[in-house]
Design a protein around this motif. Structure first.
Motif, short mmCIF file in Angstrom:
data_model
loop_
_atom_site.label_atom_id
_atom_site.label_comp_id
_atom_site.label_asym_id
_atom_site.label_seq_id
_atom_site.Cartn_x
_atom_site.Cartn_y
_atom_site.Cartn_z
N ASP A 154 0.84 -1.20 0.00
CA ASP A 154 0.00 0.00 0.00
C ASP A 154 0.87 1.25 0.00
OD1 ASP A 154 -2.49 -1.12 -0.02
OD2 ASP A 154 -2.97 -0.69 2.06
N VAL A 155 0.38 2.28 -0.68
CA VAL A 155 1.03 3.59 -0.67
C VAL A 155 -0.02 4.61 -0.28
CG1 VAL A 155 2.20 5.35 -2.05
CG2 VAL A 155 2.63 2.92 -2.50
N HIS A 156 0.32 5.46 0.69
CA HIS A 156 -0.59 6.53 1.10
C HIS A 156 -0.36 7.70 0.14
CE1 HIS A 156 -2.47 9.73 3.37
NE2 HIS A 156 -3.02 8.80 4.16
N ALA B 16 2.50 -3.11 13.30
CA ALA B 16 3.74 -2.83 12.58
C ALA B 16 4.93 -3.44 13.28
CB ALA B 16 3.93 -1.32 12.45
N GLY B 17 5.88 -3.87 12.49
CA GLY B 17 7.17 -4.30 13.02
C GLY B 17 8.04 -3.05 13.15
N PRO B 18 8.69 -2.87 14.28
CA PRO B 18 9.43 -1.62 14.54
C PRO B 18 10.88 -1.63 14.05
CG PRO B 18 9.49 -2.99 16.47
CD PRO B 18 8.68 -3.75 15.43
N LEU C 42 6.55 -2.35 7.67
CA LEU C 42 6.27 -3.78 7.59
C LEU C 42 5.33 -4.17 8.71
CD1 LEU C 42 9.97 -4.93 7.23
CD2 LEU C 42 8.29 -4.80 5.39
N GLY C 43 4.38 -5.03 8.40
CA GLY C 43 3.52 -5.48 9.48
C GLY C 43 2.45 -6.44 9.06
N TYR C 44 1.68 -6.83 10.06
CA TYR C 44 0.57 -7.75 9.87
C TYR C 44 -0.74 -6.98 9.92
CZ TYR C 44 3.63 -11.70 11.23
OH TYR C 44 4.62 -12.65 11.32
N VAL D 90 4.35 -2.80 3.38
CA VAL D 90 4.21 -4.16 2.90
C VAL D 90 3.47 -4.91 4.00
CG1 VAL D 90 5.41 -6.27 2.21
CG2 VAL D 90 6.33 -4.03 1.54
N LEU D 91 2.31 -5.45 3.63
CA LEU D 91 1.40 -6.02 4.62
C LEU D 91 1.21 -7.52 4.39
CD1 LEU D 91 -1.35 -3.27 4.23
CD2 LEU D 91 0.57 -3.28 5.82
#
Length: 141
Positions: free
Chosen positions: A6-8, A81-83, A65-67, A16-17
């Motif tokens: 996704d891009v805002h 989000a992964g930090p 990056l995240g779920y 990246v999800l």
């Protein structure tokens, strides 16, 4: 396979999800690290795989990056989000490179860990079920 990028449009931030379904929210930090050790490389490898997309998408910098967790209840739907900073992702990529080197050298891992026994790739890596009759012998092992 990457589930979604996704891009805002207003901020240019991108992500990246990976979608996760289930009863509970799955924390990407706990899923990927145990203490200081990388135990899952999925999201860091996604960051590596998508680095060439930034120019194509008109964005700069690494992706978030995240779920995306999709539970039965509304409160179980979330973005987690992964930090990880660039250094963390570089460390994860080094771990992935080491795994590839070990496999190429024939240094297969002694214990498949939590990998599903029915996974054909795992079975091949651990020389399981390759000969007729192996399945019955290994079930008791």
């Amino acid at each position: 396979r990457i589930d979604r990028v996704d891009v805002h449009p207003a901020t240019g931030r991108w992500a990246v999800l990976d979608y996760k379904t289930g009863e509970t929210k799955r924390d990407p930090v706990k899923a990927h690290r145990k203490g200081d050790d990388w135990v899952d490389l999925q999201l860091p490898l996604y960051a590596h795989l998508t680095r060439g997309l930034a120019k194509e998408l008109g964005v700069e910098g690494p992706p978030e990056l995240g779920y995306v967790t999709l539970g039965k209840k509304e409160e179980d739907v979330a973005f987690l989000a992964g930090p990880w900073a660039d250094g963390d992702l570089a460390e994860a990529l080094d771990v992935a490179r080491d795994v590839v080197r070990r496999v190429r050298a024939g240094d297969y891992f002694e214990d498949p860990g939590d990998a599903p026994a029915h996974d054909p790739l795992v079975a091949a890596l651990f020389d399981q079920g390759l000969l007729e009759g192996d399945d019955e012998a290994e079930e008791g092992a």
